[in-house]
Design a protein around this motif. Sequence first.
Motif, PDB file in Angstrom:
ATOM      1  N   GLY A 121       0.786  -1.228   0.000  1.00  0.00           N
ATOM      2  CA  GLY A 121       0.000   0.000   0.000  1.00  0.00           C
ATOM      3  C   GLY A 121       0.817   1.277   0.000  1.00  0.00           C
ATOM      4  N   GLN A 122       2.057   1.214   0.428  1.00  0.00           N
ATOM      5  CA  GLN A 122       2.894   2.417   0.459  1.00  0.00           C
ATOM      6  C   GLN A 122       3.446   2.754  -0.925  1.00  0.00           C
ATOM      7  OE1 GLN A 122       5.679   2.629   3.830  1.00  0.00           O
ATOM      8  NE2 GLN A 122       4.665   0.845   4.699  1.00  0.00           N
ATOM      9  N   THR A 123       3.628   1.713  -1.760  1.00  0.00           N
ATOM     10  CA  THR A 123       4.182   1.898  -3.095  1.00  0.00           C
ATOM     11  C   THR A 123       3.685   0.768  -3.994  1.00  0.00           C
ATOM     12  OG1 THR A 123       6.258   1.959  -4.377  1.00  0.00           O
ATOM     13  CG2 THR A 123       6.249   0.618  -2.393  1.00  0.00           C
ATOM     14  N   THR A 124       3.800   0.978  -5.288  1.00  0.00           N
ATOM     15  CA  THR A 124       3.456  -0.076  -6.256  1.00  0.00           C
ATOM     16  C   THR A 124       4.719  -0.694  -6.868  1.00  0.00           C
ATOM     17  OG1 THR A 124       3.266   1.569  -8.028  1.00  0.00           O
ATOM     18  CG2 THR A 124       1.245   0.985  -6.839  1.00  0.00           C
ATOM     19  N   ALA A 125       5.886  -0.348  -6.318  1.00  0.00           N
ATOM     20  CA  ALA A 125       7.159  -0.758  -6.923  1.00  0.00           C
ATOM     21  C   ALA A 125       7.285  -2.269  -7.079  1.00  0.00           C
ATOM     22  CB  ALA A 125       8.322  -0.212  -6.095  1.00  0.00           C
ATOM     23  N   ASN A 126       6.795  -3.014  -6.096  1.00  0.00           N
ATOM     24  CA  ASN A 126       6.961  -4.466  -6.151  1.00  0.00           C
ATOM     25  C   ASN A 126       5.794  -5.193  -6.818  1.00  0.00           C
ATOM     26  OD1 ASN A 126       9.536  -4.824  -5.136  1.00  0.00           O
ATOM     27  ND2 ASN A 126       8.852  -4.799  -3.003  1.00  0.00           N
TER      28      ASN A 126
ATOM     29  N   PHE B 119       7.672  -4.479   1.396  1.00  0.00           N
ATOM     30  CA  PHE B 119       8.634  -3.370   1.298  1.00  0.00           C
ATOM     31  C   PHE B 119      10.050  -3.879   1.069  1.00  0.00           C
ATOM     32  CE2 PHE B 119       8.129  -4.331   5.867  1.00  0.00           C
ATOM     33  CZ  PHE B 119       9.435  -4.655   6.202  1.00  0.00           C
ATOM     34  N   ASN B 120      10.253  -5.168   1.278  1.00  0.00           N
ATOM     35  CA  ASN B 120      11.588  -5.744   1.150  1.00  0.00           C
ATOM     36  C   ASN B 120      11.768  -6.346  -0.246  1.00  0.00           C
ATOM     37  OD1 ASN B 120      14.040  -6.987   1.443  1.00  0.00           O
ATOM     38  ND2 ASN B 120      13.371  -8.451   2.993  1.00  0.00           N
ATOM     39  N   HIS B 121      12.517  -5.667  -1.088  1.00  0.00           N
ATOM     40  CA  HIS B 121      12.757  -6.142  -2.459  1.00  0.00           C
ATOM     41  C   HIS B 121      13.416  -7.516  -2.456  1.00  0.00           C
ATOM     42  CE1 HIS B 121      14.011  -6.126  -6.692  1.00  0.00           C
ATOM     43  NE2 HIS B 121      15.216  -6.440  -6.266  1.00  0.00           N
ATOM     44  N   LEU B 122      14.319  -7.764  -1.515  1.00  0.00           N
ATOM     45  CA  LEU B 122      15.019  -9.051  -1.461  1.00  0.00           C
ATOM     46  C   LEU B 122      14.048 -10.205  -1.209  1.00  0.00           C
ATOM     47  CD1 LEU B 122      17.659 -10.646  -1.492  1.00  0.00           C
ATOM     48  CD2 LEU B 122      17.904 -10.144   0.951  1.00  0.00           C
ATOM     49  N   THR B 123      13.065  -9.987  -0.343  1.00  0.00           N
ATOM     50  CA  THR B 123      12.066 -11.023  -0.083  1.00  0.00           C
ATOM     51  C   THR B 123      11.329 -11.397  -1.357  1.00  0.00           C
ATOM     52  OG1 THR B 123      11.730 -10.310   2.194  1.00  0.00           O
ATOM     53  CG2 THR B 123       9.968 -11.595   1.203  1.00  0.00           C
ATOM     54  N   MET B 124      10.912 -10.396  -2.112  1.00  0.00           N
ATOM     55  CA  MET B 124      10.160 -10.658  -3.347  1.00  0.00           C
ATOM     56  C   MET B 124      11.037 -11.380  -4.377  1.00  0.00           C
ATOM     57  SD  MET B 124       7.285  -9.551  -2.429  1.00  0.00           S
ATOM     58  CE  MET B 124       6.426  -9.861  -3.961  1.00  0.00           C
ATOM     59  N   GLN B 125      12.293 -10.968  -4.480  1.00  0.00           N
ATOM     60  CA  GLN B 125      13.199 -11.621  -5.421  1.00  0.00           C
ATOM     61  C   GLN B 125      13.437 -13.079  -5.030  1.00  0.00           C
ATOM     62  OE1 GLN B 125      14.431 -10.605  -8.336  1.00  0.00           O
ATOM     63  NE2 GLN B 125      15.463 -12.572  -8.572  1.00  0.00           N
ATOM     64  N   MET B 126      13.583 -13.330  -3.733  1.00  0.00           N
ATOM     65  CA  MET B 126      13.838 -14.696  -3.285  1.00  0.00           C
ATOM     66  C   MET B 126      12.595 -15.572  -3.388  1.00  0.00           C
ATOM     67  SD  MET B 126      16.656 -14.401  -0.245  1.00  0.00           S
ATOM     68  CE  MET B 126      16.884 -16.182  -0.263  1.00  0.00           C
TER      69      MET B 126
END
Length: 306
Positions: free
Chosen positions: A95-100, A274-281
């Motif tokens: 909700g804070q961003t749509t980046a992921n 919010f954690n890009h690394l979590t999404m990548q993993m």
Amino acid sequence: MAKRKKNTTSKNDTKIASIVLGLFVAGIILFFIFLKSKESPKENTPPPSEAIETTVPNENNRPVISPAPQPITAGPVEIHRGVGGKIAFIIDDWGQTTANCKYLKEIPEPIAVSILPGLRHTKDVANCAKRYHKLAMLHLPLEALHNNDYYPPDYIIKTTMKPALVIKIVNEDLDQLPSIEGVNNHMGSKATGDRPLMRIIFKNVKKRGLFFVDSMTAPNSVCSGLADEMGLSFGKRDVFLDNIITREAISKQFLVLAQKARRRGYAVAIGHAFNHLTMQMLKEEIPLLEKQGFEIVSIKDLLKDK
């Protein structure tokens, strides 16, 4: 005297011929023995249909149970999912961003998107989840025992609030996200231990036909017993993937998740958007889990089949 010498010579020739013949026969026998000894014995190998369990390290040093040997075919080898158990993923704090949001497109498996209410991109993320066929949830802010972060007034549901205010906040949060199918708590280490408060929340969640997942932020949660009592579809988190945000730490949590799912037949994991690394993993690890025989399912289906 000449005749006697001739007889002696004839006998000697006969002996020599016998010796040569014997050596020739012995040579042939030895030759065949030599050829026989060159043949290697057949190994006692199991038939192709018999499963062989081996541990094969992959690129992330994760143990993988390799399937039984398969005959070489033109098409791909089928992966039998589900033999290791079912796993459901919930990714919090959207909700804070749509980046992921790009990961919702890149990860085809059913992961749940749990969205905080009242943020700039709350509705944008809900639309993104719908576009890529991901289950959406409300990430309901509940009071924590210890919290130093700033939140607007009446954003977090507190144990000191009047029931009418609790109902108002819950309904407003739910109304923001009409496409959601379930709810889980944001923080809540204090609130989930308060039976009267959780009864009010559960009553409204059930009224909407939703399920509730306890994020298990505190060991004294009353949610499980209360949900059973009220007949609410309920589940709880088994593993946090990213309390420590390093590749090594998250990788270890995936191992813990696999162990729990294999032992019990299912497991629920929570990570954070919010954690890009979590999404990548997630993108990297989910296919590896499937190759090990785990089935990735939506949290809704998991609670239905549990």
